[in-house]
Scaffold this motif. Structure first.
Motif, mmCIF file in Angstrom:
data_model
loop_
_atom_site.group_PDB
_atom_site.id
_atom_site.type_symbol
_atom_site.label_atom_id
_atom_site.label_comp_id
_atom_site.label_asym_id
_atom_site.label_seq_id
_atom_site.Cartn_x
_atom_site.Cartn_y
_atom_site.Cartn_z
ATOM 1 N N TYR A 360 -36.545 -52.863 -6.198
ATOM 2 C CA TYR A 360 -35.520 -53.329 -7.134
ATOM 3 C C TYR A 360 -35.730 -52.714 -8.518
ATOM 4 O O TYR A 360 -34.779 -52.265 -9.168
ATOM 5 C CB TYR A 360 -35.568 -54.850 -7.234
ATOM 6 N N LEU A 361 -36.991 -52.670 -8.956
ATOM 7 C CA LEU A 361 -37.287 -52.126 -10.280
ATOM 8 C C LEU A 361 -37.082 -50.620 -10.332
ATOM 9 O O LEU A 361 -36.716 -50.066 -11.366
ATOM 10 C CB LEU A 361 -38.728 -52.476 -10.667
ATOM 11 N N ALA A 362 -37.310 -49.942 -9.197
ATOM 12 C CA ALA A 362 -37.201 -48.477 -9.172
ATOM 13 C C ALA A 362 -35.779 -47.988 -8.938
ATOM 14 O O ALA A 362 -35.422 -46.886 -9.345
ATOM 15 C CB ALA A 362 -38.125 -47.914 -8.092
ATOM 16 N N ALA A 363 -34.976 -48.799 -8.260
ATOM 17 C CA ALA A 363 -33.650 -48.338 -7.839
ATOM 18 C C ALA A 363 -32.745 -48.008 -9.014
ATOM 19 O O ALA A 363 -31.929 -47.081 -8.934
ATOM 20 C CB ALA A 363 -32.990 -49.388 -6.947
ATOM 21 N N ALA A 364 -32.879 -48.752 -10.115
ATOM 22 C CA ALA A 364 -32.024 -48.467 -11.277
ATOM 23 C C ALA A 364 -32.260 -47.055 -11.781
ATOM 24 O O ALA A 364 -31.310 -46.330 -12.128
ATOM 25 C CB ALA A 364 -32.285 -49.494 -12.375
ATOM 26 N N GLY A 365 -33.526 -46.642 -11.806
ATOM 27 C CA GLY A 365 -33.847 -45.284 -12.238
ATOM 28 C C GLY A 365 -33.357 -44.243 -11.253
ATOM 29 O O GLY A 365 -32.917 -43.153 -11.643
ATOM 30 N N LEU A 366 -33.411 -44.587 -9.966
ATOM 31 C CA LEU A 366 -32.957 -43.645 -8.941
ATOM 32 C C LEU A 366 -31.466 -43.385 -9.060
ATOM 33 O O LEU A 366 -30.987 -42.310 -8.697
ATOM 34 C CB LEU A 366 -33.296 -44.195 -7.551
ATOM 35 N N ARG A 367 -30.725 -44.356 -9.577
ATOM 36 C CA ARG A 367 -29.279 -44.168 -9.741
ATOM 37 C C ARG A 367 -28.963 -43.261 -10.929
ATOM 38 O O ARG A 367 -27.808 -42.899 -11.150
ATOM 39 C CB ARG A 367 -28.588 -45.523 -9.924
ATOM 40 N N ILE A 368 -29.989 -42.882 -11.681
ATOM 41 C CA ILE A 368 -29.821 -41.980 -12.816
ATOM 42 C C ILE A 368 -30.431 -40.613 -12.515
ATOM 43 O O ILE A 368 -29.833 -39.578 -12.785
ATOM 44 C CB ILE A 368 -30.465 -42.578 -14.086
ATOM 45 N N ALA A 369 -31.651 -40.602 -11.940
ATOM 46 C CA ALA A 369 -32.367 -39.350 -11.689
ATOM 47 C C ALA A 369 -31.577 -38.434 -10.763
ATOM 48 O O ALA A 369 -30.977 -38.873 -9.792
ATOM 49 C CB ALA A 369 -33.736 -39.659 -11.067
ATOM 50 N N GLY A 370 -31.580 -37.139 -11.098
ATOM 51 C CA GLY A 370 -30.919 -36.166 -10.243
ATOM 52 C C GLY A 370 -29.407 -36.244 -10.261
ATOM 53 O O GLY A 370 -28.749 -35.746 -9.358
ATOM 54 N N GLY A 371 -28.864 -36.858 -11.296
ATOM 55 C CA GLY A 371 -27.411 -37.026 -11.382
ATOM 56 C C GLY A 371 -27.027 -38.478 -11.204
ATOM 57 O O GLY A 371 -27.363 -39.100 -10.207
ATOM 58 N N THR A 372 -26.354 -39.041 -12.188
ATOM 59 C CA THR A 372 -25.960 -40.448 -12.105
ATOM 60 C C THR A 372 -24.923 -40.643 -11.000
ATOM 61 O O THR A 372 -24.309 -39.699 -10.510
ATOM 62 C CB THR A 372 -25.336 -40.914 -13.438
ATOM 63 N N ASP A 373 -24.742 -41.905 -10.628
ATOM 64 C CA ASP A 373 -23.716 -42.224 -9.628
ATOM 65 C C ASP A 373 -22.360 -41.629 -10.033
ATOM 66 O O ASP A 373 -21.624 -41.090 -9.190
ATOM 67 C CB ASP A 373 -23.552 -43.743 -9.491
ATOM 68 N N GLU A 374 -22.036 -41.741 -11.327
ATOM 69 C CA GLU A 374 -20.725 -41.276 -11.791
ATOM 70 C C GLU A 374 -20.586 -39.755 -11.641
ATOM 71 O O GLU A 374 -19.543 -39.250 -11.212
ATOM 72 C CB GLU A 374 -20.525 -41.674 -13.263
ATOM 73 N N ILE A 375 -21.652 -39.018 -11.985
ATOM 74 C CA ILE A 375 -21.626 -37.560 -11.859
ATOM 75 C C ILE A 375 -21.472 -37.161 -10.398
ATOM 76 O O ILE A 375 -20.669 -36.283 -10.039
ATOM 77 C CB ILE A 375 -22.913 -36.947 -12.439
ATOM 78 N N LEU A 376 -22.236 -37.812 -9.520
ATOM 79 C CA LEU A 376 -22.188 -37.454 -8.102
ATOM 80 C C LEU A 376 -20.840 -37.815 -7.486
ATOM 81 O O LEU A 376 -20.320 -37.085 -6.626
ATOM 82 C CB LEU A 376 -23.325 -38.151 -7.353
#
Length: 405
Positions: A360-376
């Motif tokens: 849970y704590l890591a997932a927020a960062g994963l949604r940013i790293a390597g391109g945010t959800d919006e970019i993808l």
């Protein structure tokens, strides 16, 4: 879609599996407690050196730069077999996954000869210096500047969210070298010595307790022009090489990340006033939803593997997978912690609930790293579905005329 290895792939897999079984015994089970940073670094360096000596590093890289010259499927097979273990690899994921391919693709031959062999052996650690406080998803809006003085460049500015910068020897940094050009055309990339005068690294303490991210400040840092990657003003083009490798590196599910089976175990062990949580319809529905997402991700990635196995270029699978993986991890973990109520805060070390809490704590960062959800989602919409692109009024505007947000 083909789920089976070709005869050649099966032979290579058997070879890798035998080597892993013989050399990774100490990593077959999770450590009883997380490594301290110095211990983690030591284990990473030792494992990298062992892989190097056996010929399992730079698997897809050209032989001319010290790689094995094999196919992406060979790398994927090795990654799959290595993922059966808890062998520490995080220290080199940025450098070998993103930085060094950029160095030998866009750097001068003598630069590649200097840096690639040491990186492959794990003797030197690299970081990627891209994001800035006002330029995260919109990378082309960076303001760290590099000014040429003779055969050197002087760099001033700030980067943020730089993984393992505090343990890195070198980094690749993209800077603005022309403020009067449009934002995508005034960038240049360099190799920077992380121990050079004027480089200051400050660790960022995360809510998970970790501190692998950093702020990096550059004050009159000097870099030789020979350490420029690509032509002056072509930093965006060079950055796309790095970002392509980054998407591949972060597009998959993290190793040993919890899934629907973990949620099922937690729900089985939680007692509610009406009995075990696993017997509730809403809980079963959520587990089923997580299972569907997990299987969808696996099958989507199998499509990419099938394309690679046939020598083709995968389509949008990595972008699709990353969007679904990050959200699924966050939603599943959030549901589990809500289900556990107060126990979601005080969890037993090594328990399934602790894994979900970490997820849970890591997932927020994963949604940013390597391109945010919006970019993808934009990439999928524009390049896959053929929808109209976003309005970009600043695309051809000189960067000096763009006001920061």
């Amino acid at each position: 879609m083909d789920f089976n290895d070709t005869p050649q792939e099966a032979e290579y897999r058997a070879q890798v599996r035998a080597w892993i079984d013989a050399n990774a015994q100490e990593y077959m089970t999770s450590p009883a407690k997380p490594y301290e940073l110095d211990e983690f670094v030591a284990h990473c360096k030792a494992w990298q050196a062992k892989k190097h000596d056996a010929g399992y590093v730079g698997i897809t890289w050209p032989k001319a730069v010290g790689g094995q010259g094999l196919t992406p499927m060979h790398q994927i097979i090795f990654n799959q077999e290595e993922s059966r273990t808890y062998a520490p690899t995080g220290l080199y994921s940025i450098g070998l996954g993103m930085c060094i391919p950029t160095v030998f693709t866009h750097g001068q031959p003598e630069i590649a000869r200097r840096y690639v062999p040491k990186a492959l052996r794990g003797e030197e650690v690299w970081c990627q210096l891209f994001s800035e406080p006002v330029a995260g998803s919109d990378l082309a809006s960076i303001r760290t500047k590099a000014v040429r003085e003779g055969d050197e460049w002087v760099i001033n500015g700030q980067k943020v969210w730089t993984s393992y910068a505090h343990r890195s020897d070198f980094g690749i940094v993209v800077c603005r070298t022309d403020f009067d050009a449009p934002k995508h055309k005034g960038l240049t990339m360099f190799i920077v010595d992380m121990h050079a005068p004027g480089v200051e690294v400050r660790q960022i303490k995360q809510m998970s307790g970790g501190a692998e991210f950093n702020e990096v400040f550059f004050t009159d840092v000097r870099v030789k022009d020979s350490h420029r990657l690509g032509e002056v003003g072509e930093g965006w083009k060079v950055s796309l090489t790095t970002l392509m490798h980054e998407r591949l590196a972060v597009g998959g599910k993290p190793r040993h990340a919890p899934g629907y089976d973990t949620l099922m175990k937690v729900a089985t062990g939680i007692e509610t006033e009406n009995g075990p949580a696993i017997e509730r319809t809403d809980v079963r529905n959520r587990i089923a939803e997580t299972y569907i997402n997990d299987e969808g991700i696996k099958l989507t990635q199998m499509r990419a593997l099938s394309a690679l196995s046939r020598g083709q270029i995968p389509g949008p699978e990595q972008s699709i997978s990353k969007v679904v993986i990050a959200k699924t991890m966050q939603d599943m973990s959030s549901f589990a912690l809500d289900l556990a109520e107060g126990s979601g805060f005080a969890v037993e070390k090594g328990s399934d609930l602790e894994k979900l809490q970490g997820s849970y704590l890591a997932a927020a960062g994963l949604r940013i790293a390597g391109g945010t959800d919006e970019i993808l989602r934009n990439i999928i919409a524009e390049r896959v579905l053929g929808l109209p692109g976003d309005m970009r009024p600043d695309k051809d505007t000189p960067f000096s005329q763009i006001k920061p947000l």
